[in-house]
Design an enzyme around this catalytic site. Sequence first.
Site, PDB file in Angstrom:
ATOM      1  N   ASP A   7       4.587   0.673  12.161  1.00 27.77           N
ATOM      2  CA  ASP A   7       3.402  -0.011  11.632  1.00 27.77           C
ATOM      3  C   ASP A   7       3.317  -1.464  12.071  1.00 27.77           C
ATOM      4  O   ASP A   7       2.325  -2.132  11.778  1.00 27.77           O
ATOM      5  CB  ASP A   7       3.386   0.056  10.089  1.00 27.77           C
ATOM      6  N   ARG A  11      -0.134  14.316  12.861  1.00 27.79           N
ATOM      7  CA  ARG A  11       0.301  14.102  11.472  1.00 27.79           C
ATOM      8  C   ARG A  11       0.492  15.442  10.733  1.00 27.79           C
ATOM      9  O   ARG A  11      -0.122  15.718   9.719  1.00 27.79           O
ATOM     10  CB  ARG A  11      -0.678  13.214  10.705  1.00 27.79           C
ATOM     11  N   PRO A  12       1.318  16.347  11.237  1.00 31.73           N
ATOM     12  CA  PRO A  12       1.522  17.648  10.572  1.00 31.73           C
ATOM     13  C   PRO A  12       2.184  17.476   9.201  1.00 31.73           C
ATOM     14  O   PRO A  12       2.726  16.410   8.899  1.00 31.73           O
ATOM     15  CB  PRO A  12       2.452  18.384  11.525  1.00 31.73           C
ATOM     16  N   LYS A  28       0.859  -1.207   0.000  1.00 23.18           N
ATOM     17  CA  LYS A  28       0.000   0.000   0.000  1.00 23.18           C
ATOM     18  C   LYS A  28       0.889   1.248   0.000  1.00 23.18           C
ATOM     19  O   LYS A  28       0.669   2.169  -0.788  1.00 23.18           O
ATOM     20  CB  LYS A  28      -0.877   0.008   1.243  1.00 23.18           C
ATOM     21  N   ASN A  29       1.894   1.250   0.864  1.00 22.75           N
ATOM     22  CA  ASN A  29       2.680   2.467   1.064  1.00 22.75           C
ATOM     23  C   ASN A  29       3.705   2.722  -0.029  1.00 22.75           C
ATOM     24  O   ASN A  29       4.288   3.806  -0.090  1.00 22.75           O
ATOM     25  CB  ASN A  29       3.342   2.458   2.450  1.00 22.75           C
ATOM     26  N   CYS A  72      -5.199  12.237  12.575  1.00 22.17           N
ATOM     27  CA  CYS A  72      -5.953  10.974  12.473  1.00 22.17           C
ATOM     28  C   CYS A  72      -5.845  10.303  13.849  1.00 22.17           C
ATOM     29  O   CYS A  72      -5.278  10.854  14.781  1.00 22.17           O
ATOM     30  CB  CYS A  72      -5.382  10.089  11.369  1.00 22.17           C
ATOM     31  N   ARG A 103      -8.596  -0.845   4.494  1.00 22.86           N
ATOM     32  CA  ARG A 103      -7.763   0.237   3.976  1.00 22.86           C
ATOM     33  C   ARG A 103      -6.389  -0.294   3.576  1.00 22.86           C
ATOM     34  O   ARG A 103      -5.775   0.200   2.654  1.00 22.86           O
ATOM     35  CB  ARG A 103      -7.590   1.330   5.033  1.00 22.86           C
TER      36      ARG A 103
HETATM   37  C1  EPZ Z   1       3.969   6.971   6.339  1.00 25.85           C
HETATM   38  O1  EPZ Z   1       3.121   7.961   6.895  1.00 25.85           O
HETATM   39  C2  EPZ Z   1       3.123   5.715   6.241  1.00 25.85           C
HETATM   40  N1  EPZ Z   1       1.975   5.959   5.369  1.00 25.85           N
HETATM   41  C3  EPZ Z   1       2.629   5.320   7.635  1.00 25.85           C
HETATM   42  O2  EPZ Z   1       1.912   4.095   7.501  1.00 25.85           O
HETATM   43  C4  EPZ Z   1       3.845   5.081   8.528  1.00 25.85           C
HETATM   44  O3  EPZ Z   1       3.418   4.770   9.831  1.00 25.85           O
HETATM   45  C5  EPZ Z   1       4.709   6.351   8.551  1.00 25.85           C
HETATM   46  O4  EPZ Z   1       5.093   6.709   7.207  1.00 25.85           O
HETATM   47  C6  EPZ Z   1       5.987   6.171   9.372  1.00 25.85           C
HETATM   48  O5  EPZ Z   1       6.731   5.104   8.863  1.00 25.85           O
HETATM   49  C7  EPZ Z   1       2.169   5.924   4.031  1.00 25.85           C
HETATM   50  O6  EPZ Z   1       3.273   5.719   3.547  1.00 25.85           O
HETATM   51  C8  EPZ Z   1       0.967   6.165   3.181  1.00 25.85           C
HETATM   52  P1  EPZ Z   1       5.809  10.468   8.412  1.00 25.85           P
HETATM   53  P2  EPZ Z   1       3.608   9.519   6.916  1.00 25.85           P
HETATM   54  O7  EPZ Z   1       5.584  11.724   7.677  1.00 25.85           O
HETATM   55  O8  EPZ Z   1       4.385   9.809   5.687  1.00 25.85           O
HETATM   56  C9  EPZ Z   1       6.260  13.736  11.756  1.00 25.85           C
HETATM   57  C10 EPZ Z   1       0.114   2.621   7.792  1.00 25.85           C
HETATM   58  O9  EPZ Z   1      -0.354   2.075   8.791  1.00 25.85           O
HETATM   59  N2  EPZ Z   1       6.106  14.733  10.685  1.00 25.85           N
HETATM   60  O10 EPZ Z   1       7.045   9.669   8.136  1.00 25.85           O
HETATM   61  O11 EPZ Z   1       2.422  10.350   7.202  1.00 25.85           O
HETATM   62  C11 EPZ Z   1       4.961  13.012  12.069  1.00 25.85           C
HETATM   63  O12 EPZ Z   1       4.193  13.741  13.002  1.00 25.85           O
HETATM   64  C12 EPZ Z   1       0.510   4.085   7.855  1.00 25.85           C
HETATM   65  O13 EPZ Z   1       0.312   2.061   6.683  1.00 25.85           O
HETATM   66  C13 EPZ Z   1       6.277  16.084  10.988  1.00 25.85           C
HETATM   67  O14 EPZ Z   1       6.532  16.451  12.133  1.00 25.85           O
HETATM   68  O15 EPZ Z   1       4.560   9.507   8.176  1.00 25.85           O
HETATM   69  C14 EPZ Z   1       5.439  11.707  12.645  1.00 25.85           C
HETATM   70  O16 EPZ Z   1       5.705  11.878  14.019  1.00 25.85           O
HETATM   71  C15 EPZ Z   1       0.214   4.703   9.212  1.00 25.85           C
HETATM   72  N3  EPZ Z   1       6.140  16.996   9.992  1.00 25.85           N
HETATM   73  C16 EPZ Z   1       6.766  11.443  11.923  1.00 25.85           C
HETATM   74  O17 EPZ Z   1       7.130  12.683  11.289  1.00 25.85           O
HETATM   75  C17 EPZ Z   1       5.848  16.639   8.705  1.00 25.85           C
HETATM   76  O18 EPZ Z   1       5.754  17.525   7.825  1.00 25.85           O
HETATM   77  C18 EPZ Z   1       6.686  10.387  10.856  1.00 25.85           C
HETATM   78  O19 EPZ Z   1       5.670  10.752   9.970  1.00 25.85           O
HETATM   79  C19 EPZ Z   1       5.672  15.267   8.417  1.00 25.85           C
HETATM   80  C20 EPZ Z   1       5.803  14.324   9.419  1.00 25.85           C
END
Ligand code: EPZ
Length: 439
Positions: A325, A142-143, A43-44, A137, A417
Amino acid sequence: MGGRFFFRIRFHIAKFKEFTQLDKIIIQGGVSLSGEVHISGSKNAALPILVSSLLADGLNTYEKVPCLRDIDSIKQLLAHLGAKVEQDQNVVTIDASGLNNSVAPYDLVRKMRASILVLGPLVSRLGKARVSLPGGCAIGARPINIHLKGLEALGASIELKHGYVEATAKRLLGTDIYLDVPTVGGTENLMMAAVLAKGDTVLRNVAREPEIIALADTLNQMGADVQGAGTSVINIKGVKRLYPVSVPIIPDRIEAGTFMVAAALTKGDVRICRCDPDHMRAVINKLKQTGAQIDIERSSIRVRGAEIIKSADVKTLPYPGFPTDMQAQFMVLMALGDRVSLISENIFENRYIHVSELHRMGADIEISGNIAMVKGVKNLYGAPVMATDLRASASLILAGLIAKGETVVHRVYHLDRGYEAIEKKFALLNSKIERVSDS
Ligand code: EPZ
């Protein structure tokens, strides 16, 4: 009668479908899993790769795309933007030659927050984008501040208005960007923004997940010049134009990990086929620490559960660390450990939603801040439980497989999902599981 009217009709039909899809999954626990399971496409990896179709005119073909609600959501959004999107089983074709709309509306983005990934490609191709802020969410705020900061560094002007991001740029200009956090989505958005920018871009402190490498490989096959994916620094040389591509999606390492834990949990003997063991070293290592026997083959992993599940501590970290995850699924295994396991969730601030439901099944877990202290118990007991987010739902299925008696997991649309036909795959592994309508 304009497009908006038909869009609203489609929206209400989708809402009705979502409501009627309140299916539940019923599990009779206590069966050891055995047999082979074939892992679906990731998916990712699929989500950003499908979005990358916006960067070129012409027909792209994507194979091994999993049939998931999140994939349906991104297909709906890409079609709304003007792309021609079709799917036949696990093959998706997308032609974005007709890309004519730079607005990603709230109704579509709210369903799947990875929709924010269209921001970079839209600004790059159309010079503007108006994308609904994805909001938080269940697992956290999720900023997207790092996405936006990076786009500004590339020369986009960004405004936040009425719950939308409005981005404009005559042409993006290559630059050197340091990401405060190795964000997966942020890395993907900025890679897709930079490939058609004028000049060179360096992205530092980027995410290193296999899905990042898969996206970079796809972009390079489209004619981009992206080097260093999988390391902390990615170098991109902007090119004038990209071309359509035909690629398969890599296997889903989180689905594979979920089945590995299920095999260990039920003291079963399962071969996880069509996976990439190289993407799962942290999970393999941790499961070995719990006593499971793991045999790695070229594109499959055999997992045999041990009589005693040894408690082990785990910290979730950015790749190649233990994936967040997989935290909920691993917690279920530790709930039956021989001692105490300390689990620390270091990526998201609220990813212990599954704990209250596991408590109802007899788990002994105490949360303090981002640390979960899991004291192993002899048994879990079947109960009616409620799914709340994707991986929490998977952990409830796992708990049901091992619990004494019957477990009923409600609102399984969360599972749909990110897991393709999960109940069918578990049934093929001998578990007593069925899906019924909850209406
Ligand atoms: C991706 O989400 C995955 N989703 C998530 O999988 C996964 O848990 C996550 O990466 C971490 O590995 C997809 O790929 C579609 P991040 P993403 O941006 O990109 C902070 C699942 O179950 N952050 O790496 O949204 C954020 O708050 C899903 O399949 C900022 O601070 O995750 C978090 O603490 C859930 N500012 C950390 O980074 C930003 O601009 C990691 O988030 C972006 C993120």
